[in-house]
Design a protein around this motif. Structure first.
Motif, mmCIF file in Angstrom:
data_model
loop_
_atom_site.group_PDB
_atom_site.id
_atom_site.type_symbol
_atom_site.label_atom_id
_atom_site.label_comp_id
_atom_site.label_asym_id
_atom_site.label_seq_id
_atom_site.Cartn_x
_atom_site.Cartn_y
_atom_site.Cartn_z
ATOM 1 N N LYS A 48 55.253 23.737 37.505
ATOM 2 C CA LYS A 48 54.117 25.313 37.681
ATOM 3 C C LYS A 48 54.048 24.586 39.071
ATOM 4 N N HIS A 49 54.050 23.511 39.580
ATOM 5 C CA HIS A 49 54.620 23.828 40.957
ATOM 6 C C HIS A 49 54.962 24.071 41.973
ATOM 7 N N SER A 50 56.379 24.439 41.060
ATOM 8 C CA SER A 50 57.788 25.006 42.044
ATOM 9 C C SER A 50 57.207 26.390 42.315
ATOM 10 N N PRO A 51 57.343 26.796 44.000
ATOM 11 C CA PRO A 51 57.437 28.383 44.318
ATOM 12 C C PRO A 51 58.025 29.152 43.083
ATOM 13 N N SER A 52 59.181 29.139 42.670
ATOM 14 C CA SER A 52 59.968 29.937 42.204
ATOM 15 C C SER A 52 58.549 30.199 40.242
ATOM 16 N N SER A 53 57.866 29.850 40.042
ATOM 17 C CA SER A 53 56.991 30.002 38.882
ATOM 18 C C SER A 53 56.436 30.479 39.211
ATOM 19 N N SER A 54 55.706 32.277 38.255
ATOM 20 C CA SER A 54 55.302 33.113 38.249
ATOM 21 C C SER A 54 53.400 32.497 39.333
ATOM 22 N N SER A 55 53.130 32.891 39.968
ATOM 23 C CA SER A 55 51.528 32.479 41.040
ATOM 24 C C SER A 55 50.441 33.112 39.467
ATOM 25 N N SER A 56 50.660 34.075 38.771
ATOM 26 C CA SER A 56 49.774 34.592 37.620
ATOM 27 C C SER A 56 50.347 34.072 36.425
ATOM 28 N N SER A 57 50.486 33.182 36.575
ATOM 29 C CA SER A 57 50.224 32.455 35.440
ATOM 30 C C SER A 57 49.468 31.178 35.645
ATOM 31 N N SER A 58 48.630 30.788 34.292
ATOM 32 C CA SER A 58 47.038 30.366 34.559
ATOM 33 C C SER A 58 47.096 28.629 33.745
ATOM 34 N N PRO A 59 47.154 27.493 34.042
ATOM 35 C CA PRO A 59 46.988 26.301 33.459
ATOM 36 C C PRO A 59 45.651 26.143 32.398
ATOM 37 N N PHE A 60 45.191 26.977 32.761
ATOM 38 C CA PHE A 60 43.638 27.335 31.679
ATOM 39 C C PHE A 60 43.934 27.592 30.388
ATOM 40 N N SER A 61 43.121 27.367 29.399
ATOM 41 C CA SER A 61 43.577 27.692 28.252
ATOM 42 C C SER A 61 42.486 28.960 28.588
ATOM 43 N N SER A 62 42.364 29.752 27.655
ATOM 44 C CA SER A 62 41.494 31.293 27.274
ATOM 45 C C SER A 62 40.963 31.130 26.179
ATOM 46 N N PHE A 63 39.617 31.525 25.981
ATOM 47 C CA PHE A 63 38.958 31.532 25.008
ATOM 48 C C PHE A 63 38.181 32.549 24.555
ATOM 49 N N LEU A 64 38.012 33.220 23.718
ATOM 50 C CA LEU A 64 37.451 34.004 22.618
ATOM 51 C C LEU A 64 35.793 33.567 22.451
ATOM 52 N N LEU A 65 34.820 33.890 23.288
ATOM 53 C CA LEU A 65 33.633 33.457 23.515
ATOM 54 C C LEU A 65 32.431 34.314 22.601
ATOM 55 N N LEU A 66 31.338 33.767 22.402
ATOM 56 C CA LEU A 66 30.759 34.537 21.322
ATOM 57 C C LEU A 66 29.548 34.060 21.722
ATOM 58 N N SER A 67 28.399 35.341 21.457
ATOM 59 C CA SER A 67 27.237 35.399 21.836
ATOM 60 C C SER A 67 26.700 35.632 21.173
ATOM 61 N N HIS A 68 25.014 35.310 21.075
ATOM 62 C CA HIS A 68 24.303 35.926 19.634
ATOM 63 C C HIS A 68 22.606 35.339 19.773
ATOM 64 N N PRO A 69 22.272 36.789 19.490
ATOM 65 C CA PRO A 69 20.733 36.973 20.564
ATOM 66 C C PRO A 69 19.649 35.498 20.060
ATOM 67 N N GLN A 70 20.184 34.963 18.544
ATOM 68 C CA GLN A 70 20.245 33.861 18.187
ATOM 69 C C GLN A 70 19.490 32.114 19.364
#
Length: 299
Positions: A48-70
């Protein structure tokens, strides 16, 4: 940084912070602790730290977020990488009068209905539905909308500020239509629609808009999954909405706390595991969002 704060940071956040440091600084951190030394020389960190690695890649997890009025002050997050649920209560200065309106670019957009103002663009007010469920899809410099029956696609050009009707002919026998565009840089526009007669959906399919301006069928939803989805909606397709999340086309209903999704790369349909943290008597109003955290989110 206060050691108490540093010790409470999630491991993926710590790793991302270290990725931003120059190599000389990283080498000086080797003797800080065994955990840093082990991380800094791990194959995944080095790649990941290598200069040849893609700058657009993210080490974070991605989430599906659920919101509810209650539960206005709590967000339910589904970790797409770990396939697990968690509950988050943001430490933000807002009250229950605020609601989550959207999520994009690593940011939340909160809406206060009592103090918000909107600009109404003229031209297609008689064509577009006034329903609050109407959402635009950004694609190639414009916002794309689907109209009520007879179904069609219209586009608002963000540069010129003008409306135009999309000329691509839609598939026949549609009972509902929704648009989804990918945000992975490939520039594809998808149409999710129900097929049937007399307002009754018998099947559901996904089409892709080709460079020639033709909708080409990509996949059909298996019959048994279609039956479940139709029963969830009670044939009220105004409550259906779609969005893109990390290579998946997510199909949701405000009446139901689950997500039906299609993985474009695997070419397969599936249901997201039901959130275990929802109240037992949770009613309609389920709003899902794609959330990909970023340390540097422009406002």
């Amino acid at each position: 940084m206060d050691p108490r704060i540093w010790s409470k940071l999630p491991p993926d956040v710590v790793e991302h912070i270290l990725l931003l440091l120059p190599l000389k600084t990283l080498l000086n951190l080797r003797s800080t602790c065994k955990a840093f030394s082990s991380l800094l020389f791990s194959p995944s960190f080095v790649s990941k730290h290598s200069p040849s690695s893609s700058s657009s890649s993210s080490p974070f997890s991605s989430f599906l977020l659920l919101s509810h009025p209650q539960c206005p002050l709590y967000f339910r997050l589904y970790d797409s990488n770990l396939s697990s649920w968690r509950t988050v209560s943001p430490s933000l200065p807002f009250s229950s009068s605020f609601s989550l309106a959207s999520s994009s670019g690593g940011l939340f957009c909160l809406l206060n209905p009592s103090s918000s103002s909107f600009i109404r663009f003229q031209g297609f007010h008689a064509v577009l539905s006034d329903s609050c469920l109407q959402q635009g899809t950004f694609f190639h410099g414009g916002l794309y909308f689907t109209t009520p029956e007879p179904f069609s696609v219209v586009r608002f050009d963000l540069e010129s500020g003008k409306w135009e009707r999309h000329v691509a002919e839609l598939p026949p026998q549609l009972t509902f239509v929704r648009l989804v565009s990918d945000d992975d840089g490939e520039g594809k526009l998808y149409l999710v629609g129900g097929i049937g007669a007399d307002g009754i959906c018998r099947s559901m399919k996904v089409w892709e808009l080709t460079s020639d301006g033709v909708w080409v069928e990509v996949v059909a939803l298996p019959e048994i999954m279609c039956r479940k989805f139709v029963s969830v909606c009670y044939h009220n397709y105004e409550h259906v909405y779609c969005f893109w999340h990390e290579g998946m086309i997510c199909v949701c209903c405000y009446m139901w706390p689950e997500i039906l999704y299609y993985s474009v790369s695997r070419r397969s349909w599936d249901w997201l595991p039901k959130c275990p943290y929802l109240p037992l008597k949770c009613s309609c109003g389920f709003k899902w969002f794609s959330f990909v955290p970023k340390l540097y989110a422009s406002v």
